[in-house]
Design a protein around this motif. Structure first.
Motif, mmCIF file in Angstrom:
data_model
loop_
_atom_site.group_PDB
_atom_site.id
_atom_site.type_symbol
_atom_site.label_atom_id
_atom_site.label_comp_id
_atom_site.label_asym_id
_atom_site.label_seq_id
_atom_site.Cartn_x
_atom_site.Cartn_y
_atom_site.Cartn_z
ATOM 1 N N ASN A 84 -79.427 -39.678 -90.505
ATOM 2 C CA ASN A 84 -78.223 -40.369 -90.026
ATOM 3 C C ASN A 84 -78.269 -41.848 -90.376
ATOM 4 O O ASN A 84 -78.289 -42.724 -89.518
ATOM 5 N N ASP A 85 -78.319 -42.112 -91.684
ATOM 6 C CA ASP A 85 -78.317 -43.491 -92.164
ATOM 7 C C ASP A 85 -77.572 -43.538 -93.496
ATOM 8 O O ASP A 85 -77.006 -42.525 -93.945
ATOM 9 N N LEU A 86 -77.567 -44.689 -94.120
ATOM 10 C CA LEU A 86 -76.824 -44.857 -95.367
ATOM 11 C C LEU A 86 -77.339 -43.940 -96.456
ATOM 12 O O LEU A 86 -76.552 -43.347 -97.212
ATOM 13 N N GLN A 87 -78.674 -43.800 -96.539
ATOM 14 C CA GLN A 87 -79.260 -42.943 -97.565
ATOM 15 C C GLN A 87 -78.846 -41.491 -97.365
ATOM 16 O O GLN A 87 -78.517 -40.779 -98.317
ATOM 17 N N GLY A 88 -78.837 -41.053 -96.105
ATOM 18 C CA GLY A 88 -78.408 -39.694 -95.806
ATOM 19 C C GLY A 88 -76.947 -39.483 -96.153
ATOM 20 O O GLY A 88 -76.558 -38.427 -96.668
ATOM 21 N N PHE A 89 -76.129 -40.486 -95.860
ATOM 22 C CA PHE A 89 -74.691 -40.421 -96.178
ATOM 23 C C PHE A 89 -74.478 -40.323 -97.687
ATOM 24 O O PHE A 89 -73.635 -39.550 -98.168
ATOM 25 N N ILE A 90 -75.272 -41.070 -98.445
ATOM 26 C CA ILE A 90 -75.164 -41.041 -99.906
ATOM 27 C C ILE A 90 -75.549 -39.664 -100.444
ATOM 28 O O ILE A 90 -74.886 -39.120 -101.329
ATOM 29 N N HIS A 91 -76.619 -39.103 -99.906
ATOM 30 C CA HIS A 91 -77.040 -37.756 -100.323
ATOM 31 C C HIS A 91 -75.952 -36.731 -100.028
ATOM 32 O O HIS A 91 -75.678 -35.833 -100.832
ATOM 33 N N TRP A 92 -75.334 -36.880 -98.863
ATOM 34 C CA TRP A 92 -74.253 -35.961 -98.481
ATOM 35 C C TRP A 92 -73.079 -36.078 -99.449
ATOM 36 O O TRP A 92 -72.525 -35.070 -99.893
ATOM 37 N N ILE A 93 -72.718 -37.306 -99.774
ATOM 38 C CA ILE A 93 -71.625 -37.534 -100.728
ATOM 39 C C ILE A 93 -71.942 -36.886 -102.075
ATOM 40 O O ILE A 93 -71.109 -36.196 -102.675
ATOM 41 N N ASN A 94 -73.180 -37.076 -102.547
ATOM 42 C CA ASN A 94 -73.572 -36.508 -103.841
ATOM 43 C C ASN A 94 -73.517 -34.982 -103.824
ATOM 44 O O ASN A 94 -73.073 -34.356 -104.793
ATOM 45 N N ASP A 95 -73.971 -34.387 -102.725
ATOM 46 C CA ASP A 95 -73.969 -32.928 -102.627
ATOM 47 C C ASP A 95 -72.553 -32.369 -102.568
ATOM 48 O O ASP A 95 -72.276 -31.281 -103.086
ATOM 49 N N CYS A 96 -71.665 -33.115 -101.915
ATOM 50 C CA CYS A 96 -70.280 -32.638 -101.762
ATOM 51 C C CYS A 96 -69.447 -32.850 -103.017
ATOM 52 O O CYS A 96 -68.372 -32.272 -103.155
ATOM 53 N N HIS A 97 -69.922 -33.681 -103.929
ATOM 54 C CA HIS A 97 -69.138 -33.998 -105.128
ATOM 55 C C HIS A 97 -69.958 -33.804 -106.399
ATOM 56 O O HIS A 97 -69.876 -34.590 -107.339
ATOM 57 N N LYS A 98 -70.741 -32.743 -106.393
ATOM 58 C CA LYS A 98 -71.528 -32.437 -107.582
ATOM 59 C C LYS A 98 -70.634 -31.984 -108.722
ATOM 60 O O LYS A 98 -69.604 -31.355 -108.509
ATOM 61 N N ASN A 99 -71.083 -32.306 -109.924
ATOM 62 C CA ASN A 99 -70.387 -31.813 -111.108
ATOM 63 C C ASN A 99 -70.615 -30.310 -111.223
ATOM 64 O O ASN A 99 -71.754 -29.866 -111.301
ATOM 65 N N PRO A 100 -69.536 -29.498 -111.228
ATOM 66 C CA PRO A 100 -69.700 -28.041 -111.288
ATOM 67 C C PRO A 100 -70.555 -27.572 -112.452
ATOM 68 O O PRO A 100 -71.248 -26.577 -112.357
ATOM 69 N N SER A 101 -70.516 -28.294 -113.551
ATOM 70 C CA SER A 101 -71.269 -27.865 -114.732
ATOM 71 C C SER A 101 -72.766 -27.896 -114.483
ATOM 72 O O SER A 101 -73.522 -27.176 -115.117
ATOM 73 N N GLU A 102 -73.218 -28.741 -113.532
ATOM 74 C CA GLU A 102 -74.644 -28.834 -113.231
ATOM 75 C C GLU A 102 -75.174 -27.536 -112.635
ATOM 76 O O GLU A 102 -76.290 -27.130 -112.917
ATOM 77 N N SER A 103 -74.373 -26.888 -111.795
ATOM 78 C CA SER A 103 -74.810 -25.636 -111.182
ATOM 79 C C SER A 103 -74.557 -24.440 -112.088
ATOM 80 O O SER A 103 -75.252 -23.439 -112.006
ATOM 81 N N GLU A 104 -73.553 -24.568 -112.965
ATOM 82 C CA GLU A 104 -73.244 -23.472 -113.873
ATOM 83 C C GLU A 104 -74.221 -23.398 -115.042
ATOM 84 O O GLU A 104 -74.446 -22.331 -115.602
#
Length: 218
Positions: free
Chosen positions: A28-48
């Motif tokens: 529950n800090d800025l770093q955690g918020f940044i990780h959450w943002i990155n996970d929620c807005h991943k480039n679909p091609s990375e998982s495909e």
């Protein structure tokens, strides 16, 4: 000042706090918020089309999946050693207890098969649990020839005493996966488990299992 941008950021913060409140998947800090943002807005091609070690040399997706499953299993086994301050001889002890607590009494072979153990090692685990007084062997009321293994009050007590530790280890094994990633992983692993459960039950002996594997490979 761009108030629309500010409102959007505040809305993201609200979503982050709401989603992270119970599961606590992120700090529950800025770093955690940044990780959450990155996970929620991943480039679909990375998982495909993910990268893995040896991919450029021709290593197959099947090979890396098999390796990763084995590695995660070994990490889980190592983490489980911390549970119960050596009350449990291995993670199999509490896994067998959980199986009996959630599914009810089973025959020895049903319990061993459910946990995908070899017969010899499964018998040793059951005997250890009986010796500790955590499970007991009873006769069927309908057929006295049939015997079942069931968890005892002592077994329930020791399981409940260390359940918080078990949950912590389970959470550690899941690591930094987001809620949506966890749900996707459950779906994928459940599909794999269903396949292998049927495959295994059709080939219970080592010899027939090896024959079937060779047929699948040819």
């Amino acid at each position: 000042m761009n108030f629309d941008l500010l409102k959007s950021v505040l809305e993201l913060v609200r979503q982050f706090i709401q989603q992270n409140e119970n599961k606590a998947l992120y700090n529950n800090d800025l770093q955690g918020f940044i990780h959450w943002i990155n996970d929620c807005h991943k480039n679909p091609s990375e998982s495909e089309n993910p990268w893995w070690v040896g991919k450029e040399l021709g290593r197959s997706s099947e090979s890396i999946i098999n390796t990763l499953l084995i590695r995660i299993g070994r990490f889980a086994k190592m983490y489980s050693r911390s549970i119960g301050n050596s009350v449990f001889s291995s993670q199999d002890d509490f896994i067998y207890l959980i199986s009996l607590r959630t599914r009810g009494a089973m025959s020895k072979m049903e319990l061993i098969g459910h946990n995908v153990s070899e017969k010899s090692s499964g018998i040793l685990i059951i005997n250890r649990l009986i010796h500790n007084g955590w499970v007991e062997q009873t006769k069927s009321q309908e057929d006295k020839r049939k015997k079942y293994i069931q968890i005892t009050e002592k077994g329930i007590s020791v399981l409940e005493e260390h359940m918080q530790e078990i949950r912590k280890v389970s959470k550690l094994v899941v690591g930094n996966l987001t809620r949506s990633e966890q749900m996707l992983l459950i779906t994928i692993l459940s599909k794999l488990d269903k396949f292998h459960d049927s495959f295994y039950k059709m080939n219970l002996t080592t010899a027939s299992l090896l024959d079937m594997v060779n047929k699948e490979l040819n």
